[in-house]
Structure formats: structure tokens, C-alpha cells
Design an enzyme around this catalytic site. Structure first.
Site, PDB file in Angstrom:
ATOM      1  N   ASP A  86      -7.259  -1.863   3.502  1.00  0.00           N
ATOM      2  CA  ASP A  86      -6.120  -2.920   3.076  1.00  0.00           C
ATOM      3  C   ASP A  86      -6.767  -4.138   3.874  1.00  0.00           C
ATOM      4  OD1 ASP A  86      -4.496  -1.145   1.959  1.00  0.00           O
ATOM      5  OD2 ASP A  86      -3.881  -0.409   3.655  1.00  0.00           O
ATOM      6  N   ASP A  94      -1.919  -0.674   5.746  1.00  0.00           N
ATOM      7  CA  ASP A  94      -2.166   0.056   7.083  1.00  0.00           C
ATOM      8  C   ASP A  94      -3.579   0.438   7.607  1.00  0.00           C
ATOM      9  OD1 ASP A  94      -2.093   2.244   5.739  1.00  0.00           O
ATOM     10  OD2 ASP A  94      -1.801   3.493   7.450  1.00  0.00           O
ATOM     11  N   ASP A 146       0.828  -1.080   0.117  1.00  0.00           N
ATOM     12  CA  ASP A 146      -0.040   0.077  -0.032  1.00  0.00           C
ATOM     13  C   ASP A 146       0.691   1.399   0.008  1.00  0.00           C
ATOM     14  OD1 ASP A 146      -2.131   1.793   0.287  1.00  0.00           O
ATOM     15  OD2 ASP A 146      -1.765   1.743   2.385  1.00  0.00           O
TER      16      ASP A 146
END
Length: 592
Positions: free
Chosen positions: A469, A465, A270
Site C-alpha cells: 500500500d 497497512d 485496502d
């Protein structure tokens, strides 16, 4: 016999359950050896085998349970109640009682509990946990606010449009549950050799009995063959790896995730809060009319002390990092979504968007600097003149390039970026990292599809995080969450949690996982080799059952000592770090 029978009974129940699942494990050898020893009166040998087997099982289950317990209190982001307007007063109600049309008060720092629309004025929401957008967004009256967003501005009223179980956040949680249930559990490392080892053991025992007509030789073979090196040494190596990884701020939730981490070939990252810090920082400062850079920053930061806006707090933090003394502002007035005005040390200061500041000062001939993708411009006016601009952006974390290079050396051959942010922003931030691909503008379910498609190439490790996600973390072979500041939902869905807010901890974590798995494999090979040699000696009558049990104990000690070498793995990427009272302390004593 009294000590062996309960253990044998429990073992037989577990074997039947495994067979019902289509799994054949080395537990069958342990059951055969205990049963044969009891039948032919070798109760001491049976007791030794029972103690070794039960000790290994307890050790493995204890390590798994302890790792899971550490994570139970991390799921703290999910709101349990909401503040509702009712008959001219405010009341706290459970989420299940909220209905479409209810008016809710969303205080600063609160998480939006249900999907709804902003009532009156405007709202500033931090949606990074949902969309990956690092900077807060401004929503005007009537705009839709997603549940799971955080109120980064003043309190505002929200008109609910959906019930809690139909809202965005609840849907993401359901995605996590579905992804977790669809992921097959990992079999124990030792069981991969179980069928072959079982056939070899039974073959040698049967041959010894057949050719000598002495059942005791068969018992001795089974006792020596009891795979205690596999049952004990493998968990010891993997648990030592778990402990060593925690030493570096990497919490791995059990031996299975550690093994999966060691086998990962594809890495999906990410952006916001993972590759980047997730908080805006000052990139550059341009000044006008001869004002010093530090003076401009000092006056702007002094005024920004009066608001909790994330960009303002980033300016305050930047001034404090430079050691600037910030006076207390006076007569502060805040225009939500625009900026602040006030008096600082007798000077009229204005801080906010370029249009907001220019509208109140003399700035006819001054242009603002060009912005790159993903940046935010903050203007500063002093005493009726435009004094300068500050460019804010969410920069790449330090050490990211070295970390990715280290992972490639360790066998990760494909690295991708998956973000909900715009493609041009992602491309600018990751320039020079040598990624194998950028997937931008992804929703949570699209991230899951990316993970599933990449799994065709080999084991996938996903790092993130935010709440957005969490489904992808659960769907990946190994999910890694930024647990220090990331969303608790992603930490709960993940297999690995980085306890410190540093993505470069991933490098030591992978290196330790690979080292622990390698040591476990060494223990397996050594244990099987020595056991086979002992079985052959027992088949030729050189060992009694009790002697075989004692020799098996010696083999156990040797392979367990080898397994404990995992506690001394020293990653090449970084020096050792210890978690002490919430601070991270390096060998040199530097706290970060």
C-alpha cells in the site's frame, strides 16, 4: 533596530526564494511594514512586528518538525542483513553482499531479504504486506518467494535469484520515493488570500500618503496590516487540530496533511489489515459424535500451542478468549504445511487440513462444511475419529459500517476498495457496506494508477497497512497508514498514521481535521476584517504606528483564542481516548 534587522534580512531571503518558486505570500506585507517603520524612525513598531512574525514562523516549523520526528523510528521492516551459508557455517552479511545463487537461512519470523526460490521441503510465508492475502501461503521446493514476505513457519533455506536492489521489496520502496517526489507541496492556507490582501494594503497605504503627504500614516497602515492573525492564528488552529487528533490515536504529520484530510472527497480502502483485522479468526465450529464445542476447541488449541503457525495461534487465541484451560501437549509431531499430531491428556489429537486429518482417522461417512471465499477449513481428529471442523476467516472489523456512514455525512462522497485479494473474497467481506466500487487483484503499481485516476474527481484519501500500500499512500492527496501493526514502510509513506489498530479512528480524525480547518478559516476572516478596519482608521490619522501595533496585538489575541477552540473539538463518532503506556484507555477506563 538591532533586533529587527536580522529578522528582516532572513525574511527577505525567504521572500526571494518564494518568488523564485512562483509563490507570492503575505510575508511581503510583514517585510514592507518593518522596512517602512525603520526608514521613518518607528523602531518600536518595527520590533513588535518582528517579534510577532518570528514567533509565528517558529511555531509553524516546530509543529511540522515534531510531527516528523515521531515517525523516524517506524521504518523498521526493511531488513539490513541476511544469514548466508558459506563453507559449512552461517554468517550474517549486509544485503548488498548477497548475489544470485547464495543460500540464505530464513528463520521463523524473518523477513525474506531478496527474491529467491525455496530449497528442499516447503515454506510458509505471510505475504499480506505484499499481496493483501490475509492467510499464509505454502510454497513447495523450487517455488519463488518474494522479498518482503515474512516466514510464518519453520526455518527454511532460500536460494537468491536477484540482488537486493533488484528485488520486489526494493522496487516497492522506489515506487514510494517516486510518488513522494511527484506530489506537489501544499501551500499555506493563509497564502491563498495573499495577493488580494497585499494589493489592498499597498493601495490604502499609498492613498493615505498621497492625500495627506504624511508618510507616518502609510507606516501605520502597513503595521496594522501586518498579517499576524494569518501568520499566527492559522498555525495555532491547525496545530491544535494535530494535538486533538493525537488525543484520539490519530497522528497527522503536520498542518498541510491535516488540511488535505479535511478536503478529501474520495476514500480508497485496502482490505486485509485495514477493513479486516488481518489475522484469521474462528467463524464456526462443527462437531461430530456428540463431542462438545468447547471440548473440541480446548483439545485442538492445547495441541496448537506447540506451533507458531498463524492459524494455530488463532485457534489458541480463540480458546483463551473463551476462558478455556489449555494443558501441555505431549509427543507432538508437526508435518510442515499439513498439521500436528500429539497427546493431550492421554488422548490422541490431530489438527490440520481436512485431507491430512482424514488420512489418519476413520471418517468415511463424514463430509466437511462448505467454505465461502477467503475461508480456511481446519479438521480435528480425536482418538482415531474425525471429531469436527473449524472454519477460519479474516472478518470485517467492528464499527466499519458506522465509520463509513459517518465519513459520508462529513462530505466523503465516493468510497472504493482496493485489494490484492481475489474479487469474490473482497465482495463477501464488504457485503452491506455500500461501497461505490471494488477493485480486486491489484498490484502495488495498479493501486497507484487507481489513486491517480480518482484524483481527477477531487482530493483522494487512501488507507492501507502493508508494504504493497505504501506507493499508493504516497501518491494520494492524503495517505493513512495503520501504524499499530502495519508495515513501517507504509507508515513512513503516509501523511497520517492510526496509532491504534482500529480503522474506526479514521472517523474522528477526519471530523477533527474539518473542524480545525473551519476554525482556521474563521480566524482568517476575522483577522482580515479587523485588520482592514484598523488600516482604514490609520489612514485617516486615528492611529499612530505604535498604536496600530498594539491594536494589531489585540486582534492577534482575539483570533488566537478563537483558534484554540480546536483543542475542544469533540467528534460525534466516538468518545475521547488516551494513549497511556502503550494501552488505549477509554473514558470508562476500559483497555483495548
Amino acid at each position: 533596530m538591532i533586533g529587527v534587522i536580522p529578522i528582516l534580512a532572513a525574511l527577505l531571503v525567504e521572500i526571494l526564494r518564494s518568488l523564485a518558486r512562483g509563490e507570492v505570500g503575505l510575508d511581503i506585507v510583514a517585510a514592507l511594514s518593518m522596512t517602512a517603520a525603520l526608514v521613518f524612525g518607528e523602531t518600536l513598531a518595527a520590533a513588535v512586528v518582528a517579534v510577532m512574525y518570528s514567533g509565528g514562523t517558529f511555531l509553524e516549523s516546530f509543529a511540522e518538525g515534531r510531527a516528523r520526528r515521531e515517525m523516524r523510528d517506524l521504518l523498521s521492516r526493511v531488513p539490513r542483513t541476511a544469514t548466508r551459508h558459506r563453507d559449512g557455517r552461517l554468517e550474517d552479511v549486509p544485503l548488498d553482499e548477497i548475489a544470485p545463487g547464495d543460500r540464505l537461512l530464513i528463520r521463523q519470523g524473518d523477513i525474506v531479504p531478496v527474491d529467491g526460490t525455496v530449497e528442499f521441503l516447503s515454506a510458509f510465508l505471510d505475504t499480506s504486506a505484499l499481496t493483501g492475502e490475509s492467510l499464509p501461503i505454502k510454497l513447495t521446493a523450487g517455488a519463488e518467494a518474494m522479498s518482503g514476505s515474512t516466514n510464518a513457519g519453520d526455518a527454511f533455506n532460500l536460494v537468491a535469484t536477484r540482488e537486493a536492489h533488484d528485488s520486489t521489496y526494493a522496487g516497492i520502496v522506489r515506487l514510494v520515493e517516486q510518488a513522494q517526489s511527484s506530489k506537489a507541496p501544499m501551500s499555506r492556507l493563509a497564502d491563498r488570500w495573499s495577493l488580494g490582501f497585499l494589493l489592498v494594503t499597498v493601495g490604502i497605504a499609498f492613498a493615505a500618503w498621497w492625500f495627506t503627504n504624511d508618510p507616518i500614516r502609510a507606516v501605520a497602515v502597513l503595521v496594522v496590516a501586518t498579517p499576524c492573525p494569518l501568520i499566527l492564528a492559522v498555525p495555532v488552529a491547525l496545530v491544535a487540530g494535530l494535538s486533538r487528533a493525537a488525543h484520539f490515536g490519530v497522528l497527522i504529520k503536520g498542518a498541510g496533511p491535516l488540511e488535505a484530510m479535511a478536503r478529501a472527497r474520495t476514500l480508497i480502502l485496502d482490505k486485509t489489515g485495514t477493513l479486516t483485522d488481518g489475522r484469521p479468526q474462528i467463524v464456526s465450529i462443527d462437531t461430530h459424535d456428540g463431542i462438545e464445542t468447547d471440548e473440541l476447541l480446548r483439545l485442538a488449541a492445547a495441541l496448537d500451542q506447540a506451533t507458531k503457525h498463524p492459524v494455530a495461534q488463532a485457534i489458541v487465541a480463540g480458546a483463551q478468549e473463551r476462558g478455556l484451560t489449555l494443558p501441555v501437549p505431549q509427543e507432538v509431531r508437526e508435518t510442515p504445511g499439513e498439521g500436528l499430531t500429539g497427546i493431550v491428556e492421554g488422548r490422541r489429537v490431530i489438527v490440520g487440513g481436512h485431507g491430512f486429518v482424514v488420512g489418519q482417522v476413520d471418517a468415511a461417512a463424514v463430509d466437511h462444511p462448505a467454505l465461502s471465499a477467503g475461508s480456511v477449513l481446519v479438521a480435528v481428529g480425536i482418538d482415531g475419529k474425525l471429531a469436527g471442523h473449524m472454519v477460519m476467516a479474516d472478518p470485517l472489523r467492528d464499527g466499519t459500517h458506522d465509520m463509513l456512514s459517518g465519513l459520508r455525512r462529513q462530505g466523503v462522497d465516493r468510497i472504493l476498495l482496493a485489494t490484492g485479494d481475489r474479487h469474490e473474497v473482497a465482495e463477501r467481506v464488504t457485503a452491506g457496506l455500500g461501497l461505490d466500487g471494488i477493485r480486486a487483484g491489484l498490484t502495488p503499481d495498479q493501486k497507484v494508477l487507481l489513486v491517480l485516476s480518482e484524483r481527477k474527481r477531487g482530493p483522494v484519501m487512501m488507507v492501507g497497512d502493508g508494504v504493497n500500500d505504501a506507493p499508493a499512500l504516497a501518491a494520494a492527496d492524503i495517505g493513512v497508514a495503520m501504524g499499530a501493526r502495519g508495515a513501517a514502510a507504509s507508515a513512513e509513506a503516509a501523511d497520517v498514521v492510526l496509532l491504534v489498530d482500529r480503522v474506526d479512528r479514521l472517523g474522528p480524525g477526519v471530523e477533527i481535521a474539518r473542524g480545525a480547518r473551519r476554525i482556521a478559516l474563521e480566524s482568517v476572516v476575522a483577522g482580515i476584517g479587523l485588520s482592514v478596519m484598523g488600516m482604514i482608521a490609520a489612514a485617516f490619522g486615528y492611529l499612530t504606528p505604535v498604536q496600530g501595533a498594539l491594536i494589531q496585538e489585540a486582534i492577534d489575541i482575539a483570533v488566537i483564542l478563537n483558534a484554540l477552540r480546536a483543542l475542544r473539538i469533540q467528534p460525534a463518532e466516538t468518545g475521547p481516548m488516551h494513549l497511556t503506556d502503550g494501552a488505549l484507555v477509554t473514558r470508562k477506563g476500559i483497555k483495548t
